[in-house]
Motif scaffolding. Structure first.
Motif, PDB file in Angstrom:
ATOM      1  N   GLU A 249       0.844  -1.194   0.000  1.00 54.49           N
ATOM      2  CA  GLU A 249       0.000   0.000   0.000  1.00 54.49           C
ATOM      3  C   GLU A 249       0.879   1.245   0.000  1.00 54.49           C
ATOM      4  O   GLU A 249       2.067   1.178   0.300  1.00 54.49           O
ATOM      5  N   ARG A 250       0.256   2.369  -0.311  1.00 58.66           N
ATOM      6  CA  ARG A 250       0.957   3.643  -0.300  1.00 58.66           C
ATOM      7  C   ARG A 250       1.557   3.873   1.089  1.00 58.66           C
ATOM      8  O   ARG A 250       0.897   3.665   2.096  1.00 58.66           O
ATOM      9  N   ASN A 251       2.794   4.302   1.134  1.00 56.52           N
ATOM     10  CA  ASN A 251       3.520   4.441   2.395  1.00 56.52           C
ATOM     11  C   ASN A 251       3.137   5.741   3.112  1.00 56.52           C
ATOM     12  O   ASN A 251       3.825   6.748   3.024  1.00 56.52           O
ATOM     13  N   GLU A 252       2.039   5.694   3.836  1.00 51.67           N
ATOM     14  CA  GLU A 252       1.558   6.866   4.566  1.00 51.67           C
ATOM     15  C   GLU A 252       2.522   7.266   5.681  1.00 51.67           C
ATOM     16  O   GLU A 252       2.639   8.449   6.000  1.00 51.67           O
ATOM     17  N   SER A 253       3.197   6.303   6.293  1.00 50.59           N
ATOM     18  CA  SER A 253       4.117   6.608   7.392  1.00 50.59           C
ATOM     19  C   SER A 253       5.273   7.468   6.910  1.00 50.59           C
ATOM     20  O   SER A 253       5.627   8.460   7.554  1.00 50.59           O
ATOM     21  N   LEU A 254       5.876   7.096   5.792  1.00 55.29           N
ATOM     22  CA  LEU A 254       6.977   7.872   5.227  1.00 55.29           C
ATOM     23  C   LEU A 254       6.494   9.267   4.844  1.00 55.29           C
ATOM     24  O   LEU A 254       7.130  10.272   5.165  1.00 55.29           O
ATOM     25  N   LEU A 255       5.356   9.333   4.188  1.00 57.12           N
ATOM     26  CA  LEU A 255       4.776  10.611   3.770  1.00 57.12           C
ATOM     27  C   LEU A 255       4.507  11.505   4.980  1.00 57.12           C
ATOM     28  O   LEU A 255       4.892  12.672   5.004  1.00 57.12           O
ATOM     29  N   GLN A 256       3.878  10.961   6.009  1.00 56.11           N
ATOM     30  CA  GLN A 256       3.558  11.753   7.196  1.00 56.11           C
ATOM     31  C   GLN A 256       4.816  12.217   7.921  1.00 56.11           C
ATOM     32  O   GLN A 256       4.898  13.367   8.364  1.00 56.11           O
TER      33      GLN A 256
ATOM     34  N   GLU B  79       9.980  12.597 -12.801  1.00 55.84           N
ATOM     35  CA  GLU B  79      10.906  11.536 -12.422  1.00 55.84           C
ATOM     36  C   GLU B  79      10.570  10.876 -11.086  1.00 55.84           C
ATOM     37  O   GLU B  79      10.788   9.677 -10.913  1.00 55.84           O
ATOM     38  N   TYR B  80      10.054  11.668 -10.161  1.00 55.54           N
ATOM     39  CA  TYR B  80       9.789  11.175  -8.805  1.00 55.54           C
ATOM     40  C   TYR B  80       8.379  11.598  -8.357  1.00 55.54           C
ATOM     41  O   TYR B  80       8.217  12.498  -7.537  1.00 55.54           O
ATOM     42  N   PRO B  81       7.348  10.933  -8.863  1.00 55.51           N
ATOM     43  CA  PRO B  81       5.969  11.368  -8.580  1.00 55.51           C
ATOM     44  C   PRO B  81       5.578  11.291  -7.104  1.00 55.51           C
ATOM     45  O   PRO B  81       4.801  12.123  -6.630  1.00 55.51           O
ATOM     46  N   PHE B  82       6.098  10.323  -6.353  1.00 53.48           N
ATOM     47  CA  PHE B  82       5.760  10.244  -4.934  1.00 53.48           C
ATOM     48  C   PHE B  82       6.378  11.418  -4.176  1.00 53.48           C
ATOM     49  O   PHE B  82       5.745  11.995  -3.296  1.00 53.48           O
ATOM     50  N   CYS B  83       7.594  11.786  -4.520  1.00 57.09           N
ATOM     51  CA  CYS B  83       8.223  12.965  -3.918  1.00 57.09           C
ATOM     52  C   CYS B  83       7.406  14.212  -4.231  1.00 57.09           C
ATOM     53  O   CYS B  83       7.182  15.049  -3.360  1.00 57.09           O
ATOM     54  N   ALA B  84       6.969  14.320  -5.473  1.00 57.31           N
ATOM     55  CA  ALA B  84       6.148  15.472  -5.873  1.00 57.31           C
ATOM     56  C   ALA B  84       4.865  15.513  -5.049  1.00 57.31           C
ATOM     57  O   ALA B  84       4.430  16.589  -4.613  1.00 57.31           O
ATOM     58  N   GLU B  85       4.271  14.349  -4.817  1.00 57.50           N
ATOM     59  CA  GLU B  85       3.061  14.279  -3.998  1.00 57.50           C
ATOM     60  C   GLU B  85       3.337  14.763  -2.570  1.00 57.50           C
ATOM     61  O   GLU B  85       2.529  15.479  -1.979  1.00 57.50           O
TER      62      GLU B  85
ATOM     63  N   ALA C 126       5.023  28.629  -2.323  1.00 50.23           N
ATOM     64  CA  ALA C 126       5.728  28.703  -3.612  1.00 50.23           C
ATOM     65  C   ALA C 126       6.946  27.783  -3.626  1.00 50.23           C
ATOM     66  O   ALA C 126       7.214  27.108  -4.633  1.00 50.23           O
ATOM     67  N   GLU C 127       7.675  27.742  -2.514  1.00 55.33           N
ATOM     68  CA  GLU C 127       8.878  26.903  -2.423  1.00 55.33           C
ATOM     69  C   GLU C 127       8.547  25.427  -2.626  1.00 55.33           C
ATOM     70  O   GLU C 127       9.157  24.754  -3.464  1.00 55.33           O
ATOM     71  N   TYR C 128       7.564  24.923  -1.879  1.00 55.95           N
ATOM     72  CA  TYR C 128       7.243  23.496  -1.976  1.00 55.95           C
ATOM     73  C   TYR C 128       6.520  23.160  -3.275  1.00 55.95           C
ATOM     74  O   TYR C 128       6.681  22.058  -3.806  1.00 55.95           O
ATOM     75  N   THR C 129       5.780  24.100  -3.827  1.00 57.67           N
ATOM     76  CA  THR C 129       5.157  23.883  -5.138  1.00 57.67           C
ATOM     77  C   THR C 129       6.242  23.781  -6.201  1.00 57.67           C
ATOM     78  O   THR C 129       6.155  22.934  -7.103  1.00 57.67           O
ATOM     79  N   SER C 130       7.271  24.599  -6.092  1.00 59.82           N
ATOM     80  CA  SER C 130       8.363  24.525  -7.077  1.00 59.82           C
ATOM     81  C   SER C 130       9.139  23.214  -6.948  1.00 59.82           C
ATOM     82  O   SER C 130       9.563  22.641  -7.950  1.00 59.82           O
TER      83      SER C 130
END
Length: 170
Positions: A95-102, A140-146, A128-132
């Protein structure tokens, strides 16, 4: 197994210490990054937490540790190796790694620290910083972007809340 009172106290103290640790793997005391050591460190760390049946806590802590990569020393905030490690761990038990994300999101949010409340305007540069960051890695890294979009949304929500309070409470 059943723990003695002393073992429980030791475990509680170890947990407190572990949650207070603020560092990024493979960044030394002077802020130099050694990408060649990152993969092995993450593998060792996750192996230890898995062996102790603490996988979720391990993933959460991994997120908090990776969030401490020094922004001010490098052109891009997260190097490719860290983004790659986050992507490799985007799934946890299928499953999606909610722990890492949180862990990553909460640590980034908390690292901002106290701010002068200015009707929500103090968060505009952070949004603006985090959106950029999300834009830079989205292909290249969609989970990081999320993760970066999640952080930007939190700052935006807080900004909106503060603007509404400024309008209605003053």
């Amino acid at each position: 197994s059943t723990l003695t009172n002393e073992e429980i106290k030791i475990a509680e103290n170890a947990g407190c210490i572990l949650y207070d640790i603020k560092f990024c793997p493979c960044v030394n005391d002077v802020g130099d990054y050694h990408s060649d050591k990152l993969g092995a460190w993450i593998d060792d760390f996750l192996s230890i937490t898995n062996d102790n049946n603490q996988s979720r806590i391990g993933m959460y802590l991994l997120g908090t540790f990776l969030a401490h990569f020094p922004k001010d020393r490098y052109n891009t905030w997260l190097p490719q190796e860290i983004c790659q490690s986050i992507e490799e761990n985007k799934l946890f038990r299928g499953e999606r790694n909610e722990s890492l994300l949180q862990g990553f999101c909460i640590e980034c949010y908390n690292m901002v620290g106290p701010q002068c409340i200015n009707a929500g305007r103090e968060n505009i540069p952070l949004i603006a910083e985090y959106t950029s960051y999300a834009q830079a890695v989205k292909l290249e890294y969609p989970f990081c972007a999320e993760i970066f979009r999640c952080i930007a949304r939190e700052f935006e929500l807080e900004s909106q809340t503060r603007r509404e309070r400024a309008v209605h409470e003053y």
